[in-house]
Scaffold this active site. Structure first.
Site, short mmCIF file in Angstrom:
data_model
loop_
_atom_site.label_atom_id
_atom_site.label_comp_id
_atom_site.label_asym_id
_atom_site.label_seq_id
_atom_site.Cartn_x
_atom_site.Cartn_y
_atom_site.Cartn_z
N ARG A 188 0.82 -1.22 0.00
CA ARG A 188 0.00 0.00 0.00
C ARG A 188 0.85 1.26 0.00
O ARG A 188 0.57 2.22 -0.72
CB ARG A 188 -0.94 -0.02 1.20
CG ARG A 188 -2.07 -1.03 1.06
CD ARG A 188 -2.87 -1.21 2.32
NE ARG A 188 -2.08 -1.81 3.39
CZ ARG A 188 -2.59 -2.33 4.50
NH1 ARG A 188 -3.89 -2.32 4.68
NH2 ARG A 188 -1.82 -2.86 5.42
N ILE A 189 1.93 1.27 0.82
CA ILE A 189 2.77 2.46 0.89
C ILE A 189 3.60 2.59 -0.38
O ILE A 189 3.76 3.69 -0.92
CB ILE A 189 3.66 2.43 2.14
CG1 ILE A 189 2.78 2.43 3.40
CG2 ILE A 189 4.61 3.62 2.16
CD1 ILE A 189 3.55 2.24 4.69
N GLY A 212 8.07 8.66 10.01
CA GLY A 212 7.13 8.25 8.97
C GLY A 212 5.67 8.42 9.35
O GLY A 212 4.84 8.81 8.53
N ALA A 213 5.34 8.09 10.59
CA ALA A 213 3.94 8.20 11.04
C ALA A 213 3.70 9.45 11.87
O ALA A 213 2.61 9.62 12.43
CB ALA A 213 3.57 6.97 11.86
N GLU A 239 16.33 1.10 17.73
CA GLU A 239 15.74 2.41 18.01
C GLU A 239 15.35 2.49 19.49
O GLU A 239 14.93 1.49 20.07
CB GLU A 239 14.50 2.63 17.12
CG GLU A 239 14.83 2.67 15.63
CD GLU A 239 13.61 2.95 14.75
OE1 GLU A 239 12.50 3.15 15.32
OE2 GLU A 239 13.75 2.98 13.53
N HIS A 254 12.69 8.35 12.78
CA HIS A 254 11.48 7.54 12.56
C HIS A 254 10.22 8.43 12.59
O HIS A 254 9.34 8.26 13.42
CB HIS A 254 11.37 6.42 13.60
CG HIS A 254 10.52 5.27 13.11
ND1 HIS A 254 10.68 3.99 13.55
CD2 HIS A 254 9.50 5.22 12.20
CE1 HIS A 254 9.79 3.19 12.95
NE2 HIS A 254 9.07 3.93 12.13
N ARG A 258 11.45 0.02 7.39
CA ARG A 258 11.84 -0.65 8.62
C ARG A 258 13.36 -0.70 8.71
O ARG A 258 14.05 -0.92 7.70
CB ARG A 258 11.28 -2.09 8.66
CG ARG A 258 9.80 -2.17 8.99
CD ARG A 258 9.54 -1.83 10.45
NE ARG A 258 8.12 -1.93 10.80
CZ ARG A 258 7.27 -0.91 10.81
NH1 ARG A 258 7.69 0.29 10.45
NH2 ARG A 258 6.03 -1.08 11.18
#
Length: 531
Positions: free
Chosen positions: A151-152, A281-282, A261, A279, A232
């Site tokens: 999806r991404i 991304g979200a 992380e 990180h 990831r």
């Protein structure tokens, strides 16, 4: 009756809290404080976490009421999914909440790397005007390689196509026709490495994908390539990438994720042509709100006993067709009736689904039947999550068969099973009319028409006069009102099935008295008032 408790272990969007507070008691705890978390879990029916809270076997052991663990995000590294499954605890996440944000982050990293934005900005803020030093490259007419067309990856590719790029992709699980629909040509990984001016990674973290882009691959890349990893940590070997940058084989990189992380020390941090972010991304307002709302809705569904599409540890996970969803309560009741009539746990069971709904994925109906089969006979709660485990532990073989043909009903669900004593039992049900009213329509081959609700009594006996009157007299003397009665027989004087709906439960000794009085070969009671 007290409201179920939803424990919020990390920050959640106000809109998500509003969804939960309508039906549940919402409590808060600092999930990173282990002792506080363990102290709060015993009263929790659900817990919502992000990434800082770990729900492992120890946490599950102190949470006997827990029914659902919700991760307001995509990854589940901080949740022990197998331990939760064994306990029958549903695990849900928000798989689509951050896909747009993640795709946009990858685009941002690619642009920043191509135009040297970070070192140029840092130099300017330090008082240095160095235009020629930070000359970048255009993206137009370049080849962009997308590793992973999930999806991404698809969203990333669609956005990159607007820059006038040539798009190629490596994904062994995607058909060429599907890739062509979004303007992408599928190639092998080696071809992608050979041809790409920009490479962006969009894969899940699995044993197969870890280290996918390592020293061998980075020796093969097109000189001057820019590499982006916002998926990831570990998919790209950080040390091998740092060496490739040092040797000039890779012109730049955008990295948002790391093997370990939080990460504050990586060989990649030594290079100005690496755009490194923590990180993110979200990390958008929209993604956080979507994740919170998504898991809040999933928790609500789970605590209300409905099927949850985003459950990751349910064998029939995924979207349940609207035509199938009304059959879930019916399937569970068929399972309960089956076990009551059988009087024991079957050695094998077949769930037979016929009619129009058989055109859909109906595996969730099998789970609902299993819930019903064990609901009244095992001590621990049986859920969509652990029902297959419960069946396996008891040696029950379970099968699902479907057939689009259904001669007598638009749709029909039958539970048919073999018992250890050589007997067989079957019970069938359907949904009638626009309101989808549940009906039991068959029991051991006898045609019936009974609404499966309230207190149901089942009897099998030899047909003869006076049985119905005897039944009425015994129940009447006990003050139990008959709401409905259905009698079906093979032939006059032959085997007969009687189903009686009553307004209140029948005590065991009274049921035994009725059994003796009518010389029933089988008698049982099912209480469906708690459904």
């Amino acid at each position: 009756m007290p409201q179920p408790v939803v424990l919020i272990a990390e920050e959640l969007a106000p809109a998500a809290l509003d969804v939960l507070s309508q039906d549940f008691a919402v409590r808060h705890v600092d999930g990173a404080d282990r002792s506080a978390l363990l102290a709060a879990l015993p009263e929790a029916d659900a817990v919502i976490v992000r990434s800082a809270t770990f729900i492992d076997a120890e946490a599950l052991a102190v949470a006997p009421r827990l029914k659902v663990i919700a991760r307001a995000g995509v990854g589940l590294d901080n949740v022990d999914v197998p331990a939760a499954t064994a306990r029958g605890v549903m695990v849900v996440n928000a798989p689509t909440s951050n896909i747009v944000s993640a795709a946009e982050q990858a685009v941002a990293l690619l642009l920043a790397s191509a135009r040297n934005l970070v070192p140029a900005a840092t130099a300017l803020k330090a008082g240095k005007w160095q235009r020629s030093k930070y000359t970048g490259v255009e993206i137009a007419d370049k080849t962009v390689g997308v590793v992973g067309l999930g999806r991404i990856g698809v969203l990333f590719a669609q956005r990159m196509s607007a820059f006038g790029t040539r798009l190629i992709a490596y994904d062994p699980y995607v058909q060429p026709a599907r890739a062509a629909q979004i303007g992408v040509r599928l190639v092998s990984l080696d071809e992608l490495l050979d041809q790409s001016d920009f490479i962006s990674i969009h894969l899940p973290k699995t044993p197969e994908t870890m280290g996918l882009i390592g020293e061998r691959e980075l020796l093969r890349v097109k000189p001057g390539v820019h590499i982006v990893n916002a998926a990831r940590g570990g998919l790209v070997d950080e040390h091998a990438l740092a060496q490739a940058i040092k040797e000039g084989r890779v012109a730049g990189a955008g990295v948002d994720v790391y093997v370990t992380e939080p990460c504050t020390d990586s060989p990649l941090f030594s290079y100005d042509n690496v755009v490194a972010t923590p990180h993110l991304g979200a990390s958008t307002v929209e993604a956080q709100d979507k994740a919170g709302l998504s898991v809040a809705r999933s928790v609500k569904l789970a605590l209300l006993g409905d099927f949850v599409p985003d459950a990751v540890n349910v064998q029939a996970g995924g979207i349940v067709a609207e035509d199938v969803r009304p059959g879930l309560p019916l399937a569970e009741r068929l399972g309960r009736v089956f076990t009551a009539v059988a009087g024991m746990i079957a050695s094998s069971v077949t769930v037979d689904v016929r009619g129009e709904i058989a055109e859909h994925d109906v595996s969730v109906l099998q789970l609902a039947v299993l819930k019903g089969l064990f609901r009244d006979v095992v001590e621990n709660p049986v859920t969509f999550v652990n029902a297959p485990l419960v069946a396996a532990e008891r040696g029950m073989a379970v099968d699902l068969v479907t057939d689009a043909a259904s001669p007598d009903y638009r749709n029909l669900v039958t539970v048919r099973g073999a018992l250890g004593d050589g007997r067989s039992v079957s019970v069938s049900g359907t949904l009638i009319g626009p309101r989808q009213v549940q009906r039991l329509v068959e029991l051991d081959g006898f045609g019936i028409d009974v609404i499966p609700e309230g207190h149901l009594l089942f009897f099998r006996y030899a047909d003869r006069p006076g049985v119905v009157g005897t039944m009425g007299q015994i129940l009447g003397r006990a003050g139990i009102n008959i709401a409905g009665m259905q009698v079906a027989r093979a032939a006059s004087g032959g085997e007969t099935v009687m189903v009686v709906t009553v307004d209140s439960p029948v005590a065991a000794d009274l049921l035994a008295g009725i059994t003796t009085a009518i010389e029933a070969r089988l008698s049982c009671q099912v209480d469906l008032t708690d459904d």
